[in-house]
Motif scaffolding. Structure first.
Motif, PDB file in Angstrom:
ATOM      1  N   UNK A   1       2.230   6.200   6.789  1.00 40.12           N
ATOM      2  CA  UNK A   1       3.476   5.593   6.314  1.00 40.12           C
ATOM      3  C   UNK A   1       3.486   5.509   4.794  1.00 40.12           C
ATOM      4  N   UNK A   2       4.605   5.830   4.147  1.00 40.04           N
ATOM      5  CA  UNK A   2       4.645   5.814   2.677  1.00 40.04           C
ATOM      6  C   UNK A   2       4.457   4.433   2.074  1.00 40.04           C
TER       7      UNK A   2
ATOM      8  N   UNK B   1       0.870  -1.172   0.000  1.00 42.69           N
ATOM      9  CA  UNK B   1       0.000   0.000   0.000  1.00 42.69           C
ATOM     10  C   UNK B   1       0.913   1.231   0.000  1.00 42.69           C
ATOM     11  N   UNK B   2       0.818   2.034  -1.064  1.00 44.83           N
ATOM     12  CA  UNK B   2       1.725   3.156  -1.252  1.00 44.83           C
ATOM     13  C   UNK B   2       0.999   4.481  -1.057  1.00 44.83           C
TER      14      UNK B   2
ATOM     15  N   UNK C   1      -3.920   6.590  -2.213  1.00 42.19           N
ATOM     16  CA  UNK C   1      -3.296   5.302  -1.960  1.00 42.19           C
ATOM     17  C   UNK C   1      -3.275   4.480  -3.247  1.00 42.19           C
ATOM     18  N   UNK C   2      -2.119   3.911  -3.545  1.00 41.61           N
ATOM     19  CA  UNK C   2      -1.987   2.974  -4.662  1.00 41.61           C
ATOM     20  C   UNK C   2      -1.715   1.598  -4.092  1.00 41.61           C
ATOM     21  N   UNK C   3      -2.563   0.633  -4.440  1.00 42.05           N
ATOM     22  CA  UNK C   3      -2.384  -0.745  -4.020  1.00 42.05           C
ATOM     23  C   UNK C   3      -1.716  -1.501  -5.161  1.00 42.05           C
ATOM     24  N   UNK C   4      -0.542  -2.081  -4.898  1.00 43.04           N
ATOM     25  CA  UNK C   4       0.193  -2.797  -5.938  1.00 43.04           C
ATOM     26  C   UNK C   4       0.486  -4.211  -5.469  1.00 43.04           C
TER      27      UNK C   4
END
Length: 287
Positions: free
Chosen positions: A244-245, A23-24, A60-63
């Motif tokens: 958190x990043x 999670x970014x 948020x980007x989920x990768x």
């Protein structure tokens, strides 16, 4: 000020990853005091699965990690125009009610040292803004900035007991103490343009207090100032864990090593071009 950012995070895995998600929170948003001119994210060893705004309105980007990938590399590059608003980011917005920012979290739960800290400050609490400035100064005096003295799991109480920490610890102590004064507090993660260099070892963290009549006001305890045009806000939360990043899981990864490369500089060419296009009038006051 026009700031350029290049932030590369590399995770290397000792084992073969069977399944992994990350999670970014690495994309800043246009908001009060900053405008995102351009931003891009490149992935190696991972692929995007979803993008959404979380409860704090963070992007948020989920990768997902590609199976058996030896490493994941996330590179962010962008340009952000910033302004100096004396640390004020304005009224509260979003779906989280202000009372949520009064609750203690595992990282900000006050203990005897936090209570002792507040008891030792002889200042008028009726002027809460002035009191918070005093609180920030006292925390900086009692918690020495020592790189590597703590980690992501160090609590505010532990940092005060040790008498040393980093920007995250300074922010957590400030948040813990402020909430005991019934002031809503939140953690901010982002970037800081250093005066003496572009290259840095990590991003920066500070705190914001919600002050009646002003809204959210930033306090960078580590540097004893309110955030100015050198700061880029990326994510907020009740503590570091919520801002958190990078967080996630990697099944089968074994021991993981982390390498971060960060550069934050001033885009003087872009500023000159903007000034020329606007007839030579400077739109953003620089540092």
């Amino acid at each position: 000020m026009l700031l350029t950012v290049k932030h590369t995070t590399r995770y290397a895995f000792a084992g073969e990853v069977r399944h992994g998600l990350q999670r970014l929170r690495l994309k800043p948003k246009t908001s009060h005091g900053q405008e995102v001119i351009e931003w891009r994210m490149d992935l190696v060893g991972a692929r995007p699965e979803a993008a959404y705004d979380d409860q704090h309105f963070n992007r948020v980007d989920l990768v997902s990690i590609e199976p058996s990938a030896p490493e994941v590399v996330v590179t962010c590059e962008g340009v952000v125009r910033t302004a100096d608003n004396n640390g004020v980011t304005g009224p509260h917005t979003g779906i989280m009610p202000l009372w949520c920012f009064l609750r203690p979290t595992p990282l900000t739960r006050p203990g005897p040292k936090v209570r002792q800290l507040l008891a030792g400050i002889e200042a008028d609490r009726s002027d809460i803004l002035a009191y918070l400035h005093t609180l920030s100064r006292v925390i900086g005096e009692q918690v020495e900035y020592v790189p590597g003295a703590s980690d992501a799991h160090t609590t505010a109480e532990q940092a005060l007991v040790a008498g040393k920490g980093v920007c995250q610890d300074h922010a957590h102590v400030f948040i813990a103490a402020g909430r005991m004064l019934d002031v809503p507090m939140r953690y901010v993660g982002g970037y800081l343009r250093m005066d003496d260099r572009d290259e840095q070892e990590a991003g920066h963290g500070w705190a914001e207090a919600h002050v009646q009549g002003l809204g959210w006001v930033g306090f960078d305890v580590s540097n004893a100032i309110c955030p100015d045009e050198r700061y880029i806000r990326v994510a907020t939360g009740c503590d570091y864990a919520e801002a958190a990043p990078v967080t996630g899981i990697a099944i089968g990864a074994g021991e993981t090593s982390l390498d971060v490369h960060l550069s934050v500089g001033e885009n003087r060419v872009g500023m000159q071009q903007q000034q020329a296009a606007s007839g030579g009038q400077q739109q953003v006051q620089g540092g």
